[in-house]
Write a protein that holds these residues in place. Structure first.
Motif, PDB file in Angstrom:
ATOM      1  N   UNK A  90       0.878  -1.171   0.000  1.00 10.75           N
ATOM      2  CA  UNK A  90       0.000   0.000   0.000  1.00 10.75           C
ATOM      3  C   UNK A  90       0.912   1.216   0.000  1.00 10.75           C
ATOM      4  N   UNK A  91       0.631   2.153  -0.913  1.00 10.51           N
ATOM      5  CA  UNK A  91       1.404   3.383  -1.006  1.00 10.51           C
ATOM      6  C   UNK A  91       0.525   4.524  -0.517  1.00 10.51           C
ATOM      7  N   UNK A  92       0.948   5.176   0.554  1.00 12.10           N
ATOM      8  CA  UNK A  92       0.209   6.309   1.109  1.00 12.10           C
ATOM      9  C   UNK A  92       0.749   7.584   0.486  1.00 12.10           C
ATOM     10  N   UNK A  93      -0.006   8.139  -0.447  1.00 13.52           N
ATOM     11  CA  UNK A  93       0.393   9.350  -1.147  1.00 13.52           C
ATOM     12  C   UNK A  93       0.911   9.050  -2.534  1.00 13.52           C
ATOM     13  N   UNK A  94       0.453   9.831  -3.507  1.00 12.77           N
ATOM     14  CA  UNK A  94       0.869   9.594  -4.887  1.00 12.77           C
ATOM     15  C   UNK A  94       1.480  10.843  -5.505  1.00 12.77           C
TER      16      UNK A  94
ATOM     17  N   UNK B 105      -2.858   2.400  -3.998  1.00 14.56           N
ATOM     18  CA  UNK B 105      -2.484   3.762  -3.621  1.00 14.56           C
ATOM     19  C   UNK B 105      -3.597   4.350  -2.766  1.00 14.56           C
ATOM     20  N   UNK B 106      -3.233   5.098  -1.741  1.00 10.61           N
ATOM     21  CA  UNK B 106      -4.187   5.890  -0.966  1.00 10.61           C
ATOM     22  C   UNK B 106      -3.842   7.349  -1.234  1.00 10.61           C
ATOM     23  N   UNK B 107      -4.820   8.097  -1.720  1.00  9.90           N
ATOM     24  CA  UNK B 107      -4.563   9.484  -2.134  1.00  9.90           C
ATOM     25  C   UNK B 107      -5.733  10.377  -1.740  1.00  9.90           C
ATOM     26  N   UNK B 108      -5.421  11.589  -1.330  1.00  8.97           N
ATOM     27  CA  UNK B 108      -6.422  12.549  -0.888  1.00  8.97           C
ATOM     28  C   UNK B 108      -6.869  13.502  -1.998  1.00  8.97           C
TER      29      UNK B 108
ATOM     30  N   UNK C 114      -7.396   4.271  -3.792  1.00  9.24           N
ATOM     31  CA  UNK C 114      -8.472   4.555  -2.856  1.00  9.24           C
ATOM     32  C   UNK C 114      -8.400   6.030  -2.489  1.00  9.24           C
ATOM     33  N   UNK C 115      -9.549   6.707  -2.516  1.00 17.98           N
ATOM     34  CA  UNK C 115      -9.601   8.104  -2.095  1.00 17.98           C
ATOM     35  C   UNK C 115      -9.749   8.144  -0.584  1.00 17.98           C
ATOM     36  N   UNK C 116      -8.898   8.924   0.068  1.00 20.56           N
ATOM     37  CA  UNK C 116      -9.076   9.112   1.496  1.00 20.56           C
ATOM     38  C   UNK C 116      -7.810   9.564   2.192  1.00 20.56           C
ATOM     39  N   UNK C 117      -7.981   9.828   3.469  1.00 16.49           N
ATOM     40  CA  UNK C 117      -6.919  10.304   4.347  1.00 16.49           C
ATOM     41  C   UNK C 117      -6.269   9.096   5.029  1.00 16.49           C
ATOM     42  N   UNK C 118      -4.962   8.968   4.921  1.00 17.40           N
ATOM     43  CA  UNK C 118      -4.277   7.809   5.490  1.00 17.40           C
ATOM     44  C   UNK C 118      -4.292   7.781   7.017  1.00 17.40           C
TER      45      UNK C 118
ATOM     46  N   UNK D  51       3.679  -4.648   2.901  1.00 15.52           N
ATOM     47  CA  UNK D  51       4.420  -3.413   3.154  1.00 15.52           C
ATOM     48  C   UNK D  51       3.493  -2.214   3.005  1.00 15.52           C
ATOM     49  N   UNK D  52       3.757  -1.190   3.792  1.00 17.62           N
ATOM     50  CA  UNK D  52       3.056   0.088   3.676  1.00 17.62           C
ATOM     51  C   UNK D  52       4.126   1.156   3.501  1.00 17.62           C
ATOM     52  N   UNK D  53       4.052   1.875   2.402  1.00 15.11           N
ATOM     53  CA  UNK D  53       5.026   2.919   2.091  1.00 15.11           C
ATOM     54  C   UNK D  53       4.365   4.272   2.324  1.00 15.11           C
ATOM     55  N   UNK D  54       4.862   5.010   3.287  1.00 18.91           N
ATOM     56  CA  UNK D  54       4.296   6.319   3.612  1.00 18.91           C
ATOM     57  C   UNK D  54       5.138   7.365   2.908  1.00 18.91           C
ATOM     58  N   UNK D  55       4.542   8.006   1.898  1.00 15.60           N
ATOM     59  CA  UNK D  55       5.297   8.950   1.069  1.00 15.60           C
ATOM     60  C   UNK D  55       4.763  10.361   1.169  1.00 15.60           C
ATOM     61  N   UNK D  56       3.938  10.627   2.157  1.00 16.66           N
ATOM     62  CA  UNK D  56       3.345  11.959   2.282  1.00 16.66           C
ATOM     63  C   UNK D  56       4.280  12.877   3.074  1.00 16.66           C
TER      64      UNK D  56
END
Length: 77
Positions: free
Chosen positions: A3-7, A27-30, A46-50, A66-71
């Protein structure tokens, strides 16, 4: 599976590398425009706030390897 948090730039670079390695990701993206564009391209997004547990569940975090936090938000991280 990842899962990638932020694109943003870092999230896109991670997605490119994961794709090259044959690793599935979501991808999780706001940003709704980004979500719409990437969904049209066939990406799992997925649209939303991580920081929202429901969004993380929807993205598949409980089953991810794995969860990649890129924000760039220190408090959210």
């Amino acid at each position: 599976r990842a899962v990638i948090a932020g694109y943003g730039p870092v999230g896109r670079a991670c997605a490119d590398r994961l794709s090259l390695a044959g690793v599935a990701y979501t991808i999780v993206e706001l940003n709704s425009d980004t979500v719409r564009r990437q969904a049209l391209l066939g990406r799992s997004i997925v649209f939303g706030d991580v920081t929202n547990p429901e969004v993380l569940i929807s993205a598949g975090v409980p089953d991810a390897d794995a969860v990649l936090i890129t924000i760039p938000d220190e408090q959210a991280m």
